[in-house]
Design a protein around this motif. Structure first.
Motif, PDB file in Angstrom:
ATOM      1  N   UNK A   1      50.869   0.979  24.275  1.00  0.00           N
ATOM      2  CA  UNK A   1      50.847   1.918  25.024  1.00  0.00           C
ATOM      3  C   UNK A   1      51.282   1.520  26.311  1.00  0.00           C
ATOM      4  N   UNK A   2      51.855   2.716  27.248  1.00  0.00           N
ATOM      5  CA  UNK A   2      52.332   2.448  28.541  1.00  0.00           C
ATOM      6  C   UNK A   2      51.222   2.859  29.477  1.00  0.00           C
ATOM      7  N   UNK A   3      50.856   1.995  30.191  1.00  0.00           N
ATOM      8  CA  UNK A   3      49.977   2.510  31.248  1.00  0.00           C
ATOM      9  C   UNK A   3      50.493   2.586  32.736  1.00  0.00           C
ATOM     10  N   UNK A   4      50.166   3.909  33.169  1.00  0.00           N
ATOM     11  CA  UNK A   4      50.810   4.086  34.485  1.00  0.00           C
ATOM     12  C   UNK A   4      49.842   4.462  35.495  1.00  0.00           C
ATOM     13  N   UNK A   5      49.627   3.528  36.476  1.00  0.00           N
ATOM     14  CA  UNK A   5      48.733   3.791  37.334  1.00  0.00           C
ATOM     15  C   UNK A   5      49.101   5.015  38.335  1.00  0.00           C
ATOM     16  N   UNK A   6      50.034   5.497  38.159  1.00  0.00           N
ATOM     17  CA  UNK A   6      50.305   6.794  39.008  1.00  0.00           C
ATOM     18  C   UNK A   6      50.067   7.935  38.456  1.00  0.00           C
TER      19      UNK A   6
ATOM     20  N   UNK B   1      48.601   7.452  26.520  1.00  0.00           N
ATOM     21  CA  UNK B   1      48.226   6.095  27.169  1.00  0.00           C
ATOM     22  C   UNK B   1      47.011   5.969  26.531  1.00  0.00           C
ATOM     23  N   UNK B   2      46.477   6.360  25.444  1.00  0.00           N
ATOM     24  CA  UNK B   2      45.032   6.179  24.962  1.00  0.00           C
ATOM     25  C   UNK B   2      45.319   5.979  23.428  1.00  0.00           C
ATOM     26  N   UNK B   3      45.026   4.718  23.039  1.00  0.00           N
ATOM     27  CA  UNK B   3      45.043   4.466  21.486  1.00  0.00           C
ATOM     28  C   UNK B   3      43.817   5.155  20.963  1.00  0.00           C
ATOM     29  N   UNK B   4      43.921   5.511  19.699  1.00  0.00           N
ATOM     30  CA  UNK B   4      42.880   6.157  18.919  1.00  0.00           C
ATOM     31  C   UNK B   4      42.642   5.486  17.668  1.00  0.00           C
ATOM     32  N   UNK B   5      41.517   4.961  17.248  1.00  0.00           N
ATOM     33  CA  UNK B   5      41.314   4.524  16.024  1.00  0.00           C
ATOM     34  C   UNK B   5      40.202   5.092  15.509  1.00  0.00           C
ATOM     35  N   UNK B   6      40.214   5.673  14.175  1.00  0.00           N
ATOM     36  CA  UNK B   6      39.385   6.577  13.385  1.00  0.00           C
ATOM     37  C   UNK B   6      39.064   6.285  12.215  1.00  0.00           C
ATOM     38  N   UNK B   7      37.529   6.240  11.759  1.00  0.00           N
ATOM     39  CA  UNK B   7      37.280   5.926  10.473  1.00  0.00           C
ATOM     40  C   UNK B   7      37.435   7.059   9.420  1.00  0.00           C
TER      41      UNK B   7
ATOM     42  N   UNK C   1      54.125   0.057  36.631  1.00  0.00           N
ATOM     43  CA  UNK C   1      53.962   0.277  35.358  1.00  0.00           C
ATOM     44  C   UNK C   1      53.882  -0.875  34.407  1.00  0.00           C
ATOM     45  N   UNK C   2      52.926  -0.735  33.076  1.00  0.00           N
ATOM     46  CA  UNK C   2      52.908  -1.983  32.236  1.00  0.00           C
ATOM     47  C   UNK C   2      52.700  -1.411  30.856  1.00  0.00           C
ATOM     48  N   UNK C   3      53.239  -2.309  29.880  1.00  0.00           N
ATOM     49  CA  UNK C   3      52.936  -1.939  28.605  1.00  0.00           C
ATOM     50  C   UNK C   3      52.043  -2.863  27.946  1.00  0.00           C
ATOM     51  N   UNK C   4      51.019  -2.301  27.329  1.00  0.00           N
ATOM     52  CA  UNK C   4      50.032  -3.071  26.874  1.00  0.00           C
ATOM     53  C   UNK C   4      49.957  -3.124  25.411  1.00  0.00           C
TER      54      UNK C   4
END
Length: 624
Positions: free
Chosen positions: A426-431, A461-467, A603-606
């Protein structure tokens, strides 16, 4: 016209006003109040308010030390409630409240989370000596049975913890409740090194204000925001290094100290009482709330430190330690019935049960009885299942260690991933940071811990993991750690992990009045969320930059849980890198963040890896 919820609160406030007056009248009828300046060993005098039962006899003392004021001040003005609960107030104790050194009406200089001095020279003082000297004075000037109990919530909990260290022989029972314990690692000011911006600005604007002379008036908190929109206000705040001069006239030394000491240096290490909780002699009852946004770290780590040291001492120290954890916000066990929080309904008055069945028996046994309360070591309310469970140890001995894996394609489960080299990014944008709650107000708002997380799960910019839908109940009980294998295009990053209970689509509001703020079908209940400032992944004292593009392990403590994910629900994990304005923005560049200007933010990609060689997961304990 007032909304229904606000109107109900207004009517409740009106109803409570005569009740409070009646309570104060009851206190006047049954207690004599005295105010005294109690001398300490260095000559400083501490303002102390004492309530003595009028009925003949000698009584034990229940003692609280506080930085927030012991008011109302004046011999003719009395509190409307005394002690930890109404039942204890009516059972007959000498209740003592004291302004700590340098606060309100006490003399001396205030030091926030004052360090304990283990090997004192003549004349040196700390919170333990001030407690000791006050107890000694009380035994000489107030008729008692010779036994003293100490309690306090939050900052007063910090002072209660210090009553355990080098304790006066008369102090036989102490209850630190949501105690401030480590302002850097997990309580209030920072979590895993990440600065708690909104709460610290709001709180320290008052708490750190100078007090030139004794006063009965607390310093006001900053209020001149000029807008109700906290998100935009904090985005426009500018460099944190300028805040003291811009908003506090350069006079708030505490704010400046918190910013200046941005690593876990000697300043912070000296301010936690945990290393000094050895050879503790009083009985201990530690209390905390699973939904305490301020001090969840404190009770869990205080209990663990005292209990571990007791076990190491063996037969040399057999006074028990008790833990009580319920579904409460900060201090909710003392200030509510505890039957609900937000849209969550617990089906019982958990706070009333705790006060009557844990807290009162604890103090009665040690201060009036034979010192043998009929209590389990751990009284734990399991959310989700909404029932109390009792254990002879915490974490429960019968809970088994397991790993909850983030899986390819957004899956989540107890089976490790099998496909090589996979990741989510995801791309995290502090702005454009992810907010910590759907609606951001300007002052601290702790309700985020029970608010629906759907607003975040839809952001890119929020990863979601679901059972998958659970076919049977899954209960987690004990410590919780996150391990992420990540890479980033920057040289620093925050990682926020949230464990969430996803309700089925047909779930209905369970509140008796049916007044849920959001539809409960598909509700995403935050079970636990925590942040880790990535540069501290190997050491909180010696930060290290990330090497761009290099896979790196980040493991951190998310604090304990006791929650049942019910059959028909799903388990979810969200991963993100901003949580604003609760947590200050990381420029994603390795540097002292308090000094960052807008030009430093990038901006950074994680990437979060979900593969056999890099299995990102939560370490949990499953209770069958």
């Amino acid at each position: 016209m007032l909304p229904v919820r606000r109107l109900a609160l207004f009517v409740l406030a009106l109803a409570l006003m005569p009740a409070a007056d009646a309570q104060a009248d009851w206190v006047r009828q049954h207690y004599t109040k005295m105010e005294r300046m109690v001398p300490m060993r260095d000559g400083v005098r501490l303002f102390t308010s004492i309530y003595v039962p009028k009925a003949p006899g000698t009584y034990p003392i229940l003692f609280q030390r506080t930085p927030y004021g012991v008011g109302p001040y004046g011999d003719d003005e009395v509190r409307s409630s005394l002690g930890p609960s109404e039942s204890l107030m009516r059972d007959g104790y000498v209740f003592v409240y004291q302004d700590v050194r340098g606060k309100m009406m006490s003399e001396g200089d205030f030091v926030a989370v004052r360090p304990h001095i283990p090997a004192k020279t003549a004349g040196q003082i700390d919170e333990s000596t001030d407690t000791y000297d006050t107890v000694e004075w009380l035994l000489e000037h107030v008729p008692t049975n010779g036994r003293v109990g100490v309690w306090g919530i939050s900052a007063p909990g910090f002072y209660a913890t210090h009553a355990l260290i080098d304790a006066h022989p008369a102090v036989v029972a102490v209850s630190p409740q949501a105690p401030v314990t480590d302002w850097y690692l997990g309580d209030d000011r920072r979590h895993n090194g990440a600065f708690q911006l909104q709460a610290t600005f709001s709180f320290v604007s008052s708490y750190g204000a100078p007090r030139p002379e004794p006063t009965t008036e607390r310093a006001p908190s900053f209020r001149d925001y000029g807008t109700p929109d906290g998100y935009d206000w904090y985005l426009d705040l500018g460099p944190l290094s300028t805040v003291n001069d811009r908003f506090f006239d350069g006079q708030n030394d505490l704010w400046q100290e918190i910013l200046t000491h941005d690593t876990y240096d000697a300043y912070w290490q000296a301010r936690t009482p945990l290393p000094h909780l050895r050879d503790v002699r009083p009985a201990v009852l530690v209390t905390g709330g699973w939904f305490d946004a301020q001090d969840l770290y404190g009770p869990l780590k205080t209990f663990d430190a005292v209990e571990q040291n007791r076990r190491q001492a063996g037969a040399a120290n057999d006074t028990p330690t008790y833990l009580a954890m319920g579904p409460w916000w900060h201090g909710g066990w003392a200030r509510s019935d505890g039957d609900r929080y937000g849209d969550l309904w617990f089906g019982q008055r958990t706070s009333v049960w705790y006060r009557e069945n844990v807290e009162a028996p604890f103090f009665e046994a040690y201060l009036k009885g034979d010192g043998e309360p009929d209590l389990p070591e751990a009284s734990i309310f399991v959310t989700g299942a909404n029932r109390w469970r009792f254990f002879d140890a915490w974490p429960p001995r019968e809970a088994r260690a397991a790993s909850l894996y983030l899986q390819p394609g957004g899956g989540l489960g107890f089976d490790a991933p099998t496909q090589q080299g996979l990741f989510a990014e995801y791309v995290s944008d502090p702005f454009k940071p992810v907010p910590h709650t759907p609606k951001i107000v300007v002052t601290r708002d702790d309700r985020y811990v029970v608010q629906d997380q759907r607003f975040a799960s839809t952001r890119p910019d929020v990863l979601v993991f679901e059972s998958p839908v659970l076919e049977e109940d899954v209960t987690l009980a004990g410590d919780l750690f996150a391990t992420l294998f990540v890479s980033t295009t920057g040289t620093d990053a925050d990682f926020v992990v949230k464990l969430i209970d996803v309700y089925p689509g047909d779930a209905e509001c369970r509140l008796p009045d049916g007044d849920c703020e959001v539809p409960m079908g598909g509700f995403q209940q935050l079970v636990r969320g925590e942040v880790m400032r990535g540069k501290f992944r190997n050491s909180f004292s010696d930060p290290e930059p990330f090497e761009p593009g290099e896979v790196t392990e980040v493991t951190f403590d998310m604090e304990d849980v006791a929650h049942t994910f019910q059959r028909g629900h799903r388990m979810m994990v969200q991963v993100q890198s901003t949580w604003f304005p609760m947590v200050d923005r990381n420029p994603q560049r390795f540097m002292p963040i308090a000094e960052a200007t807008e030009d430093d933010f990038q901006v950074a990609t994680h990437r979060v890896f979900v593969s056999p060689e890099h299995p990102s997961h939560l370490s949990v304990r499953v209770l069958d």
